[in-house]
Scaffold this active site. Structure first.
Site, mmCIF file in Angstrom:
data_model
loop_
_atom_site.group_PDB
_atom_site.id
_atom_site.type_symbol
_atom_site.label_atom_id
_atom_site.label_comp_id
_atom_site.label_asym_id
_atom_site.label_seq_id
_atom_site.Cartn_x
_atom_site.Cartn_y
_atom_site.Cartn_z
ATOM 1 N N ASP A 115 -30.534 -2.289 49.612
ATOM 2 C CA ASP A 115 -29.173 -1.754 49.585
ATOM 3 C C ASP A 115 -28.171 -2.879 49.836
ATOM 4 O OD1 ASP A 115 -26.768 -0.395 50.097
ATOM 5 O OD2 ASP A 115 -27.826 1.337 50.910
ATOM 6 N N CYS A 132 -20.858 -3.537 44.842
ATOM 7 C CA CYS A 132 -22.289 -3.222 45.015
ATOM 8 C C CYS A 132 -23.091 -3.408 43.729
ATOM 9 C CB CYS A 132 -22.471 -1.823 45.578
ATOM 10 S SG CYS A 132 -21.686 -0.490 44.648
ATOM 11 N N HIS A 142 -25.074 -2.516 50.576
ATOM 12 C CA HIS A 142 -23.913 -2.013 51.315
ATOM 13 C C HIS A 142 -23.932 -2.394 52.798
ATOM 14 C CE1 HIS A 142 -24.247 0.535 47.724
ATOM 15 N NE2 HIS A 142 -22.935 0.622 47.803
#
Length: 395
Positions: A267, A92, A269
Protein backbone atom coordinates in the site's frame (compact mmCIF):
# COMPACT_ATOMS: atom_id res chain seq x y z
CA UNK A 1 -8.54 25.97 -9.20
CA UNK A 2 -5.75 23.42 -9.15
CA UNK A 3 -5.09 24.16 -5.49
CA UNK A 4 -8.76 23.55 -4.73
CA UNK A 5 -8.69 20.32 -6.74
CA UNK A 6 -5.62 19.16 -4.86
CA UNK A 7 -7.23 19.91 -1.49
CA UNK A 8 -10.34 17.95 -2.44
CA UNK A 9 -8.27 15.01 -3.64
CA UNK A 10 -6.20 15.04 -0.48
CA UNK A 11 -9.29 14.94 1.74
CA UNK A 12 -11.13 12.37 -0.36
CA UNK A 13 -8.42 9.84 -1.17
CA UNK A 14 -6.32 9.50 2.01
CA UNK A 15 -6.12 5.84 2.90
CA UNK A 16 -7.58 4.46 6.09
CA UNK A 17 -4.52 2.22 6.09
CA UNK A 18 -2.32 5.21 6.95
CA UNK A 19 -4.31 5.84 10.12
CA UNK A 20 -3.08 2.63 11.70
CA UNK A 21 0.29 2.36 9.97
CA UNK A 22 3.16 3.79 11.94
CA UNK A 23 6.04 5.89 10.57
CA UNK A 24 8.11 2.81 9.78
CA UNK A 25 5.32 1.00 7.99
CA UNK A 26 4.56 -1.24 10.97
CA UNK A 27 1.05 -1.60 12.30
CA UNK A 28 0.68 0.94 15.07
CA UNK A 29 -0.35 -0.47 18.40
CA UNK A 30 -0.19 -4.04 17.16
CA UNK A 31 -0.06 -6.61 19.92
CA UNK A 32 1.87 -9.80 19.27
CA UNK A 33 2.57 -11.14 15.81
CA UNK A 34 1.16 -9.28 12.81
CA UNK A 35 -1.30 -11.40 10.85
CA UNK A 36 -0.13 -10.47 7.40
CA UNK A 37 -0.10 -14.11 6.27
CA UNK A 38 -2.87 -16.46 7.52
CA UNK A 39 -1.79 -19.13 9.98
CA UNK A 40 -2.96 -22.15 8.05
CA UNK A 41 -1.40 -24.82 5.89
CA UNK A 42 -1.96 -23.23 2.48
CA UNK A 43 0.00 -21.94 -0.49
CA UNK A 44 1.15 -18.36 -0.81
CA UNK A 45 2.00 -17.17 -4.32
CA UNK A 46 4.33 -14.20 -4.61
CA UNK A 47 5.42 -12.93 -8.04
CA UNK A 48 5.59 -16.43 -9.49
CA UNK A 49 7.03 -18.14 -6.40
CA UNK A 50 5.09 -20.59 -4.24
CA UNK A 51 5.54 -20.72 -0.48
CA UNK A 52 3.86 -22.51 2.40
CA UNK A 53 2.11 -20.08 4.74
CA UNK A 54 3.17 -21.86 7.93
CA UNK A 55 6.54 -23.39 7.09
CA UNK A 56 7.95 -20.45 5.11
CA UNK A 57 6.61 -17.34 6.84
CA UNK A 58 9.99 -15.64 7.22
CA UNK A 59 11.08 -16.35 3.61
CA UNK A 60 7.75 -14.87 2.48
CA UNK A 61 8.39 -11.72 4.49
CA UNK A 62 11.98 -11.49 3.27
CA UNK A 63 10.73 -11.75 -0.31
CA UNK A 64 8.12 -9.02 0.26
CA UNK A 65 10.68 -6.81 1.96
CA UNK A 66 13.00 -7.11 -1.06
CA UNK A 67 10.47 -5.38 -3.31
CA UNK A 68 10.73 -1.61 -3.63
CA UNK A 69 7.93 -0.03 -1.56
CA UNK A 70 7.07 3.36 -3.04
CA UNK A 71 4.86 5.55 -0.88
CA UNK A 72 3.62 9.09 -0.50
CA UNK A 73 6.46 11.47 0.38
CA UNK A 74 6.57 14.97 1.80
CA UNK A 75 9.20 17.68 1.69
CA UNK A 76 10.40 17.18 -1.86
CA UNK A 77 11.33 19.94 -4.32
CA UNK A 78 8.17 21.92 -5.26
CA UNK A 79 6.32 20.36 -8.16
CA UNK A 80 4.13 21.99 -10.81
CA UNK A 81 2.52 25.42 -10.94
CA UNK A 82 0.86 24.88 -7.57
CA UNK A 83 4.28 24.07 -6.05
CA UNK A 84 3.27 20.82 -4.34
CA UNK A 85 5.80 19.41 -1.89
CA UNK A 86 3.91 16.19 -1.20
CA UNK A 87 1.91 13.71 -3.27
CA UNK A 88 -0.28 12.71 -0.34
CA UNK A 89 -3.84 12.27 -1.56
CA UNK A 90 -3.13 12.13 -5.30
CA UNK A 91 0.04 10.15 -6.07
CA UNK A 92 -0.96 6.60 -5.09
CA UNK A 93 -1.35 5.27 -8.66
CA UNK A 94 1.92 6.91 -9.66
CA UNK A 95 3.60 5.13 -6.75
CA UNK A 96 2.11 1.81 -7.85
CA UNK A 97 3.51 2.40 -11.32
CA UNK A 98 6.90 3.00 -9.73
CA UNK A 99 6.63 -0.28 -7.81
CA UNK A 100 5.88 -2.44 -10.84
CA UNK A 101 8.67 -0.80 -12.84
CA UNK A 102 11.08 -1.18 -9.93
CA UNK A 103 10.19 -4.87 -9.68
CA UNK A 104 10.94 -5.31 -13.39
CA UNK A 105 14.34 -3.62 -12.98
CA UNK A 106 15.22 -5.66 -9.89
CA UNK A 107 14.27 -8.91 -11.61
CA UNK A 108 16.09 -7.94 -14.81
CA UNK A 109 19.35 -6.70 -13.27
CA UNK A 110 19.55 -8.58 -9.96
CA UNK A 111 17.39 -11.66 -10.53
CA UNK A 112 14.22 -12.99 -8.96
CA UNK A 113 16.22 -14.77 -6.23
CA UNK A 114 17.96 -11.58 -5.08
CA UNK A 115 17.06 -10.40 -1.57
CA UNK A 116 17.56 -7.03 0.10
CA UNK A 117 19.11 -6.51 3.54
CA UNK A 118 19.56 -3.28 5.52
CA UNK A 119 23.32 -3.53 4.89
CA UNK A 120 22.94 -3.89 1.11
CA UNK A 121 25.15 -1.49 -0.83
CA UNK A 122 25.15 -3.37 -4.11
CA UNK A 123 25.96 -0.89 -6.87
CA UNK A 124 23.26 -2.24 -9.19
CA UNK A 125 20.62 -2.05 -6.47
CA UNK A 126 21.59 1.55 -5.70
CA UNK A 127 21.31 2.47 -9.38
CA UNK A 128 17.76 1.16 -9.31
CA UNK A 129 16.59 2.84 -6.10
CA UNK A 130 18.22 6.14 -7.13
CA UNK A 131 15.99 6.17 -10.20
CA UNK A 132 12.88 6.48 -8.01
CA UNK A 133 14.03 9.20 -5.62
CA UNK A 134 11.83 12.30 -5.49
CA UNK A 135 14.04 14.71 -7.39
CA UNK A 136 13.87 16.23 -10.86
CA UNK A 137 17.10 14.40 -11.70
CA UNK A 138 15.72 10.88 -11.15
CA UNK A 139 14.46 8.99 -14.18
CA UNK A 140 11.22 7.74 -12.58
CA UNK A 141 10.61 10.25 -9.80
CA UNK A 142 7.18 11.57 -8.90
CA UNK A 143 8.29 14.77 -10.64
CA UNK A 144 9.00 13.08 -13.96
CA UNK A 145 5.80 11.03 -13.93
CA UNK A 146 3.53 13.89 -12.85
CA UNK A 147 5.00 16.40 -15.31
CA UNK A 148 4.81 13.87 -18.12
CA UNK A 149 1.16 13.37 -17.17
CA UNK A 150 0.52 16.99 -18.13
CA UNK A 151 1.12 15.98 -21.75
CA UNK A 152 -1.91 13.70 -21.48
CA UNK A 153 -4.13 16.44 -20.06
CA UNK A 154 -3.61 15.35 -16.46
CA UNK A 155 -2.78 18.27 -14.20
CA UNK A 156 -0.13 17.87 -11.53
CA UNK A 157 -2.03 16.82 -8.44
CA UNK A 158 -4.73 15.02 -10.41
CA UNK A 159 -5.28 11.31 -9.83
CA UNK A 160 -4.21 9.04 -12.72
CA UNK A 161 -5.55 5.67 -13.81
CA UNK A 162 -3.42 2.55 -14.44
CA UNK A 163 -3.50 2.96 -18.23
CA UNK A 164 -2.27 6.56 -18.09
CA UNK A 165 0.56 5.65 -15.72
CA UNK A 166 1.55 2.75 -17.98
CA UNK A 167 1.70 5.06 -21.01
CA UNK A 168 3.92 7.50 -19.09
CA UNK A 169 6.32 4.73 -18.03
CA UNK A 170 6.48 3.57 -21.64
CA UNK A 171 7.80 6.99 -22.62
CA UNK A 172 10.22 7.46 -19.72
CA UNK A 173 12.08 4.15 -20.14
CA UNK A 174 13.08 5.14 -23.67
CA UNK A 175 15.56 7.62 -22.24
CA UNK A 176 17.18 5.27 -19.73
CA UNK A 177 19.80 3.30 -21.64
CA UNK A 178 21.15 1.53 -18.55
CA UNK A 179 17.81 0.00 -17.65
CA UNK A 180 17.70 -1.66 -21.09
CA UNK A 181 13.96 -2.17 -20.92
CA UNK A 182 11.07 -1.72 -23.32
CA UNK A 183 7.55 -1.13 -22.02
CA UNK A 184 4.62 -2.20 -24.17
CA UNK A 185 1.06 -1.31 -23.20
CA UNK A 186 -1.55 -3.61 -24.75
CA UNK A 187 -4.50 -1.47 -25.80
CA UNK A 188 -8.13 -2.59 -25.91
CA UNK A 189 -7.35 -5.72 -23.86
CA UNK A 190 -5.46 -7.19 -26.81
CA UNK A 191 -1.81 -8.26 -26.92
CA UNK A 192 -0.71 -7.62 -30.52
CA UNK A 193 2.35 -9.71 -31.33
CA UNK A 194 3.53 -7.67 -34.31
CA UNK A 195 3.66 -4.55 -32.16
CA UNK A 196 5.68 -6.32 -29.48
CA UNK A 197 8.19 -7.80 -31.93
CA UNK A 198 8.63 -4.35 -33.46
CA UNK A 199 9.14 -2.92 -29.98
CA UNK A 200 11.62 -5.54 -28.74
CA UNK A 201 13.32 -7.00 -31.81
CA UNK A 202 16.59 -5.21 -32.34
CA UNK A 203 19.17 -5.61 -35.13
CA UNK A 204 18.61 -9.34 -35.62
CA UNK A 205 16.16 -12.03 -34.61
CA UNK A 206 18.59 -13.21 -31.95
CA UNK A 207 18.63 -9.76 -30.33
CA UNK A 208 15.81 -8.93 -27.95
CA UNK A 209 15.22 -5.94 -25.72
CA UNK A 210 13.75 -7.06 -22.36
CA UNK A 211 10.02 -6.42 -22.26
CA UNK A 212 7.74 -5.17 -19.52
CA UNK A 213 4.30 -6.04 -20.84
CA UNK A 214 1.41 -4.15 -19.25
CA UNK A 215 -2.15 -5.17 -20.11
CA UNK A 216 -4.77 -2.68 -18.81
CA UNK A 217 -8.14 -4.34 -18.20
CA UNK A 218 -11.68 -3.42 -17.22
CA UNK A 219 -13.24 -6.48 -15.57
CA UNK A 220 -16.62 -5.10 -14.57
CA UNK A 221 -18.55 -1.88 -14.18
CA UNK A 222 -18.46 -1.09 -10.46
CA UNK A 223 -17.27 -4.45 -9.11
CA UNK A 224 -14.89 -7.02 -10.49
CA UNK A 225 -16.62 -9.91 -12.27
CA UNK A 226 -15.83 -13.07 -10.26
CA UNK A 227 -15.42 -15.17 -13.41
CA UNK A 228 -12.04 -13.49 -13.94
CA UNK A 229 -10.58 -14.23 -10.50
CA UNK A 230 -9.09 -17.68 -11.39
CA UNK A 231 -7.30 -16.12 -14.37
CA UNK A 232 -5.92 -13.28 -12.23
CA UNK A 233 -4.62 -15.82 -9.73
CA UNK A 234 -2.92 -17.77 -12.49
CA UNK A 235 -1.24 -14.58 -13.75
CA UNK A 236 0.35 -14.11 -10.33
CA UNK A 237 1.63 -17.70 -10.41
CA UNK A 238 3.60 -17.26 -13.64
CA UNK A 239 7.37 -16.87 -13.28
CA UNK A 240 7.24 -13.77 -15.49
CA UNK A 241 4.73 -11.99 -13.24
CA UNK A 242 5.52 -8.43 -12.18
CA UNK A 243 2.28 -8.15 -10.26
CA UNK A 244 -0.71 -5.95 -10.98
CA UNK A 245 -1.40 -2.23 -10.83
CA UNK A 246 -4.86 -1.76 -9.41
CA UNK A 247 -6.57 -1.18 -6.10
CA UNK A 248 -9.97 -0.71 -4.62
CA UNK A 249 -12.25 2.21 -5.52
CA UNK A 250 -10.32 5.53 -5.30
CA UNK A 251 -7.32 3.80 -3.74
CA UNK A 252 -4.44 2.46 -5.81
CA UNK A 253 -2.53 -0.61 -4.61
CA UNK A 254 0.30 -2.77 -5.94
CA UNK A 255 -0.77 -6.43 -6.02
CA UNK A 256 2.13 -8.87 -5.88
CA UNK A 257 0.61 -12.22 -4.93
CA UNK A 258 -2.29 -14.05 -3.33
CA UNK A 259 -3.27 -16.55 -0.67
CA UNK A 260 -6.52 -18.51 -1.08
CA UNK A 261 -9.19 -15.94 -2.04
CA UNK A 262 -7.24 -12.87 -0.93
CA UNK A 263 -4.80 -10.83 -2.95
CA UNK A 264 -1.59 -9.61 -1.29
CA UNK A 265 -0.54 -6.01 -1.83
CA UNK A 266 1.80 -3.22 -0.89
CA UNK A 267 0.00 0.00 0.00
CA UNK A 268 1.51 3.36 -1.00
CA UNK A 269 -0.73 5.32 1.40
CA UNK A 270 1.90 6.00 4.05
CA UNK A 271 3.52 9.44 3.99
CA UNK A 272 7.27 9.42 4.55
CA UNK A 273 9.83 12.17 4.23
CA UNK A 274 11.59 12.67 0.92
CA UNK A 275 15.34 12.33 0.64
CA UNK A 276 18.19 10.70 -1.22
CA UNK A 277 19.56 7.19 -0.72
CA UNK A 278 22.50 8.18 -2.94
CA UNK A 279 25.37 5.75 -2.24
CA UNK A 280 24.08 4.83 1.22
CA UNK A 281 27.19 5.98 3.05
CA UNK A 282 25.58 8.00 5.86
CA UNK A 283 23.09 7.09 8.56
CA UNK A 284 20.47 9.34 6.95
CA UNK A 285 20.92 7.63 3.58
CA UNK A 286 20.67 4.19 5.16
CA UNK A 287 17.48 5.26 6.92
CA UNK A 288 16.02 6.50 3.64
CA UNK A 289 16.86 3.20 1.98
CA UNK A 290 15.04 1.28 4.69
CA UNK A 291 11.96 3.42 4.06
CA UNK A 292 11.69 1.77 0.62
CA UNK A 293 11.13 -1.66 2.14
CA UNK A 294 8.13 -3.12 3.96
CA UNK A 295 8.11 -6.73 5.13
CA UNK A 296 4.37 -6.98 5.86
CA UNK A 297 1.99 -7.25 2.93
CA UNK A 298 -1.70 -6.56 3.45
CA UNK A 299 -4.60 -8.71 2.21
CA UNK A 300 -7.77 -7.90 0.30
CA UNK A 301 -10.54 -10.10 -1.01
CA UNK A 302 -10.35 -10.49 -4.79
CA UNK A 303 -14.02 -9.49 -4.91
CA UNK A 304 -13.21 -6.12 -3.33
CA UNK A 305 -10.73 -5.12 -6.04
CA UNK A 306 -11.56 -2.26 -8.37
CA UNK A 307 -12.43 -3.70 -11.82
CA UNK A 308 -9.93 -1.35 -13.49
CA UNK A 309 -6.44 -2.83 -13.25
CA UNK A 310 -3.38 -3.84 -15.28
CA UNK A 311 -1.57 -7.18 -15.27
CA UNK A 312 2.20 -6.98 -15.78
CA UNK A 313 4.84 -9.41 -17.01
CA UNK A 314 8.61 -9.27 -17.55
CA UNK A 315 10.12 -11.19 -20.48
CA UNK A 316 13.92 -10.96 -20.44
CA UNK A 317 14.40 -12.88 -23.69
CA UNK A 318 12.41 -13.78 -26.78
CA UNK A 319 12.23 -17.38 -25.54
CA UNK A 320 10.74 -16.25 -22.23
CA UNK A 321 8.16 -14.21 -24.16
CA UNK A 322 7.23 -17.23 -26.27
CA UNK A 323 6.92 -19.28 -23.07
CA UNK A 324 4.66 -16.63 -21.57
CA UNK A 325 2.44 -16.70 -24.67
CA UNK A 326 2.06 -20.45 -24.37
CA UNK A 327 1.20 -20.21 -20.67
CA UNK A 328 -1.31 -17.44 -21.30
CA UNK A 329 -3.03 -19.35 -24.08
CA UNK A 330 -3.17 -22.66 -22.22
CA UNK A 331 -3.45 -21.71 -18.56
CA UNK A 332 -4.92 -18.20 -18.32
CA UNK A 333 -7.15 -17.31 -21.24
CA UNK A 334 -9.00 -20.63 -21.02
CA UNK A 335 -10.15 -19.98 -17.44
CA UNK A 336 -12.96 -17.57 -18.25
CA UNK A 337 -15.49 -16.81 -20.98
CA UNK A 338 -14.91 -14.24 -22.29
CA UNK A 339 -11.15 -14.51 -21.80
CA UNK A 340 -9.25 -12.14 -19.54
CA UNK A 341 -7.76 -10.56 -22.68
CA UNK A 342 -6.94 -11.54 -26.26
CA UNK A 343 -3.75 -12.33 -28.17
CA UNK A 344 -3.62 -11.31 -31.84
CA UNK A 345 -0.86 -11.52 -34.42
CA UNK A 346 -1.66 -8.12 -35.89
CA UNK A 347 -3.98 -5.27 -35.08
CA UNK A 348 -7.11 -4.66 -37.05
CA UNK A 349 -7.18 -2.01 -39.76
CA UNK A 350 -8.34 1.39 -38.48
CA UNK A 351 -7.61 0.38 -34.88
CA UNK A 352 -5.83 3.23 -33.11
CA UNK A 353 -3.17 2.54 -30.52
CA UNK A 354 -1.48 4.94 -28.16
CA UNK A 355 1.22 5.47 -30.79
CA UNK A 356 -1.43 6.67 -33.25
CA UNK A 357 -2.91 9.26 -30.94
CA UNK A 358 -1.75 12.84 -31.35
CA UNK A 359 -0.92 13.63 -27.75
CA UNK A 360 -0.47 17.26 -26.70
CA UNK A 361 3.04 18.67 -27.04
CA UNK A 362 5.43 17.04 -24.58
CA UNK A 363 7.69 18.98 -22.23
CA UNK A 364 11.18 19.69 -23.47
CA UNK A 365 13.46 17.29 -21.64
CA UNK A 366 17.15 17.70 -20.94
CA UNK A 367 18.02 13.99 -21.05
CA UNK A 368 21.49 12.65 -20.17
CA UNK A 369 23.79 12.10 -23.12
CA UNK A 370 25.47 8.84 -22.15
CA UNK A 371 26.42 8.30 -18.52
CA UNK A 372 23.53 7.19 -16.35
CA UNK A 373 25.01 9.24 -13.50
CA UNK A 374 24.38 12.52 -15.31
CA UNK A 375 21.33 14.40 -14.04
CA UNK A 376 18.37 15.34 -16.15
CA UNK A 377 15.25 17.38 -15.63
CA UNK A 378 11.99 18.31 -17.28
CA UNK A 379 12.12 21.93 -18.38
CA UNK A 380 10.09 24.18 -20.59
CA UNK A 381 7.07 23.07 -22.56
CA UNK A 382 7.83 23.02 -26.26
CA UNK A 383 9.23 19.98 -28.07
CA UNK A 384 7.98 16.51 -28.88
CA UNK A 385 9.26 13.69 -26.71
CA UNK A 386 8.16 10.96 -29.08
CA UNK A 387 10.32 12.35 -31.88
CA UNK A 388 13.29 12.41 -29.53
CA UNK A 389 12.57 8.85 -28.52
CA UNK A 390 12.60 7.70 -32.12
CA UNK A 391 15.93 9.44 -32.65
CA UNK A 392 17.33 7.39 -29.75
CA UNK A 393 15.82 4.15 -31.00
CA UNK A 394 12.52 4.15 -29.11
CA UNK A 395 9.59 2.10 -30.41
Amino acid sequence: MLVSLYAQLQRGMDSVFEAYLGPDGVLAGAVGEIEDIPKRNTNVWLLGKRYNAIQELEPIRRDIQSRLWCTYRHGFVPLGEVQLTTDKGWGCMLRCGQMVLAQALIDLHLGRDWFWTPDCRDATYLKIVNRFEDTRKSYYSIHQIALMGESQNKAVGEWLGPNTVAQILKILVRFDDWSSLAVHVAMDSTVVLDDIYTCCQESSESSWKPLLLIVPLRLGITDINPIYIPALKRCLELSSSCGMIGGRPNQALYFLGYVDDEVLYLDPHTTQRAGAVAQKTTAAERELDESYHQKYAARLSFGAMDPSLAVCFLCKTRDSFEELLQQLRQDVLTLSTPALFEISQSRAVDWDTADDIEWPAMPDIDWPASSDSEPFALVGNSSDVDSKARERGGD
